[in-house]
Design an enzyme around this catalytic site. Structure first.
Site, PDB file in Angstrom:
ATOM      1  N   LYS A  36       0.822  -1.208   0.000  1.00  0.00           N
ATOM      2  CA  LYS A  36       0.000   0.000   0.000  1.00  0.00           C
ATOM      3  C   LYS A  36       0.857   1.258   0.000  1.00  0.00           C
ATOM      4  CE  LYS A  36      -3.870   0.086   2.223  1.00  0.00           C
ATOM      5  NZ  LYS A  36      -4.921   0.102   3.272  1.00  0.00           N
TER       6      LYS A  36
ATOM      7  N   GLU B 242      11.948   7.432  -5.315  1.00  0.00           N
ATOM      8  CA  GLU B 242      12.344   8.298  -6.423  1.00  0.00           C
ATOM      9  C   GLU B 242      12.235   7.654  -7.793  1.00  0.00           C
ATOM     10  OE1 GLU B 242      15.697  11.163  -4.919  1.00  0.00           O
ATOM     11  OE2 GLU B 242      15.880   9.268  -3.843  1.00  0.00           O
TER      12      GLU B 242
END
Length: 713
Positions: free
Chosen positions: A608, A679
């Site tokens: 999640k 990232e």
């Protein structure tokens, strides 16, 4: 041991605190008798203070002090942050703020007003009058390219790498692409702007700061104010977004501490959005050349990626845009090289996936151009040039499942139904386009410490001075610790965000989760040794051992030790981004209709929170592709859009349905088999959007952001 918690899509442990408003951010700590500080920014880009009239400000209601270079408390110079340095400091600029009359950029703080309320401080700050000896300034990267120089290193790597004769091979290539790509200045714009509260108690200092590196802030403040590090406590348990901008100690942090010292009261300094743009650096502009040579079969014969970025006159930051080209594709002749140009600007800094993000835009756009020149499917072109080892380091990849990743993306996106011809798909006046790009981000592990304490009641506590910027740090480490001790997650807590806890490295480079996780596992291994010394037997619960020994608790420390794995393997995360756009043929308006991303990023520790991280990166990438740009008026050297009204960010209407998929294949060479995921989500997005826009319109945009004027001009 059968792991049960890691990998599960568990809710954030701090979710209720955040949605109910009980999570305390830097500016929200209840401190009695607090005063408020506001900065006064310089209004020239380069020069010297000639005069500073503070009399009206000092007479204003509620004002306690106006600090300038004439009366500021002593502050020592501290080590500048230098990527690649063995001992990087945390200072963002070499300018000794309030201890100099020199002006290095427009927005540099020249005074601090402290008052009883924020409104009083802001009003008084507007009454400060400054005069300057302005000097010629340099703020244009285009104008300064000829003065650019080769830096000593690029985040610890050589600034230039040459393999074979890339220019010669390019000249002889059957098919070639040689193009220039540019990306603009950008700012981070977290929901929580930078804020600091400073409180002195004799020679002891407590600071609440919005930070990605509280230990760096502590070290900087201890040095600047001549204090033992143990006398400085920095707290930052919750950070309302950061994306790299809160990894350094910007001038306002020390100025807040100095103000508290001057007025002998706690002081809060929360940067208004306009001051934030002019005091805190963002992403540097880039000007890149990518040249590709290939045979008719699509095999690369030459790969060149060079260019220049901007740094400031008061720091040295090199945006590592050539890193993807160093590690993604095989080419017998390769040349990468970077230069930097010094400008009179606020010092630039890391911004989500620094270097890799603008670099991937250029590289993956060029590959798309090559695929059309060859008449070859963009995915097939990439697959034909995937190396079986790192092209520059020569080491094997720790993991890389490129074909499986691409196959998953092709299936989920429906890539096979795409008509490859540009301008071939239409819905009324809307031109439809589909594009893709690869994503890459390296895997880092930093020296980090953790402490684990187990209790006779069957509970456990993990501790590390780490940071929570929205990625679910405490949640993932709770899962990690629960599995390591074979406990249900309800029996485990994890504390972060305080320098009284064990040392944690900067939350940057997508390294925090892996680094803390390794330290936690090391602490658990040490605990098991201690339990065995108490007579514990294999398979016996620690509760039984502690109760038999008459101990209420037992603790052990552990440290993340990266070892030499980065020397033995090329460690990276990979992605395949697929984008569909709709472009209004009359107005040039671009709408992203859907986005599908597939990732090969090791073991996913929490499905999640990881999916949320991926989606957040994608949304940020959509902003980079279509709207984000920090506009600079080069005449005064001043940012023209330092606010959320004119610096455009994606809103709900701009964000399509985003599908995120991941292979979830553990890396045997990293702790928990995991990679960072903060990232990698942004790196390929701008290129995927640009490639889809080309497919829709037949127009190749190489200068971000992709705005209507560029499509209609």
């Amino acid at each position: 041991m059968n792991a049960t918690a890691l990998g599960q899509p568990l809710d954030r442990r701090d979710g209720r605190q955040k949605v109910t408003g009980t999570a305390r951010f830097a500016a929200e700590w209840p401190v009695e008798k607090i005063a408020h500080a506001v900065l006064v920014p310089a209004t020239v880009a380069r020069g010297r203070l000639r005069g500073l009239d503070t009399a009206a400000a000092e007479r204003a209601p509620g004002v306690l002090a106006v600090l300038t270079h004439r009366n500021a408390p002593p502050m020592k110079a501290t080590k500048l942050f230098e990527p690649g340095s063995d001992e990087p400091g945390s200072a963002a600029t070499s300018v000794e703020i309030l201890h100099t009359e020199e002006i290095a950029w427009d927005g540099q703080p020249i005074a601090v007003v402290v008052a009883e309320t924020f409104e009083q401080a802001r009003h008084a700050a507007e009454l400060v009058r400054a005069s300057y000896e302005a000097q010629p300034h340099r703020v244009s990267l285009e104008a300064e390219k000829e003065r650019a120089f080769v830096p000593d290193n690029v985040i610890g790597e050589p600034p230039e790498i040459r393999i074979g004769d890339a220019e010669g091979a390019l000249a002889q290539a059957a098919v070639k692409i040689d193009a220039r790509y540019t990306t603009p200045r950008e700012n981070h714009n977290p929901i929580e702007p930078h804020a600091t509260i400073a409180q002195w108690d004799g020679d002891r200092l407590t600071v609440y700061d919005s930070s990605q590196f509280i230990f760096g802030v502590r070290k900087m403040l201890a040095q600047k104010f001549s204090l033992p590090e143990e006398n400085v406590r920095v707290l930052s348990p919750f950070v309302g977004g950061a994306f790299g901008c809160k990894g350094l100690a910007w001038p306002h942090v020390a100025l807040c501490v100095a103000a508290a010292k001057a007025v002998q009261r706690p002081v809060k300094l929360s940067l208004p959005r306009q001051h934030y743009y002019r005091t805190v650096g963002g992403r540097t502009p880039t000007d890149q050349r990518v040249a590709l040579g290939a045979g008719r079969d699509g095999q690369l014969t030459a790969l060149i990626h060079t260019g220049v970025t901007a740094t400031s006159t008061s720091n040295m930051f090199t945006e590592q845009f050539t890193f993807p080209a160093r590690h993604l594709y095989a080419a017998p002749n390769l040349m990468v090289g970077q230069k930097v140009a010094r400008l009179d600007i606020v010092p630039p800094t890391f911004m989500r996936a620094p270097g890799e993000t603008p670099g991937t835009f250029a590289l993956e756009s060029a590959l798309d151009e090559l695929s059309f020149a060859l008449g070859l499917d963009p995915i097939e072109l990439r697959l034909r040039n995937i190396s079986n080892k790192d092209p520059t380091a020569g080491t094997p990849y720790s993991i890389r499942h490129a074909r499986e990743m691409f196959a998953l993306g092709v299936e989920k996106f429906g890539w096979a139904r795409r008509n490859p011809e540009p301008r071939s798909m239409r819905d009324g006046r809307w031109l439809l386009g589909q594009g893709m790009a690869c994503a890459y981000y390296p895997v880092y592990q930093s020296p980090t410490h953790a402490r684990v304490r187990i209790h006779a009641d069957g509970t456990a506590l993990g501790m590390s001075g780490a940071h929570e910027m929205g990625m679910g740090t405490a949640t993932a480490q709770t899962q990690n610790l629960a599995d390591a001790l074979e406990l249900p997650v309800e029996k485990v807590r994890f504390e972060i965000g305080d320098t009284r806890l064990p040392f944690a490295a900067v939350a940057g480079g997508s390294s925090q989760t892996v680094s803390i996780g390794a330290a936690v596992l090391a602490a658990c291994a040490e605990l098991k040794k201690k339990l065995a010394a108490l007579g514990g037997q294999p398979g016996e619960s620690f509760t039984a051992v502690l109760q038999r020994a008459g101990q209420q608790s037992l603790e052990a420390d552990g440290q993340s030790d990266p070892g030499d794995v980065a020397k033995r393997f090329s460690l990276g995360s990979y992605g395949a981004d697929f984008c569909e756009v709709r472009v209004d043929e009359q107005f040039g308006t671009v709408r992203v209709a859907r986005f599908v991303a597939c990732y090969d990023a090791g073991k996913i520790l929490n499905a999640k929170t990881a999916s949320s991280q991926f989606r957040g990166g994608i949304v940020m990438g959509l902003g980079m592709a279509l709207m984000e740009e920090t506009l600079l008026d080069e005449r005064p050297g001043r940012i023209m859009n330092p606010n959320l009204a004119e610096y455009h960010l994606p809103v709900h209407a701009d964000v399509p349905d985003i599908e995120v998929h991941f292979l979830d294949k553990p890396d045997p060479h990293t702790p928990m088999g995991a990679h960072g995921v903060g990232e990698i989500g942004i790196t390929g997005v701008a290129a995927a959007v640009a490639n889809a826009v080309f497919h829709a319109t037949g127009r190749r945009i190489r200068d971000l952001p992709i705005t209507s004027d560029k499509l209609l001009g």
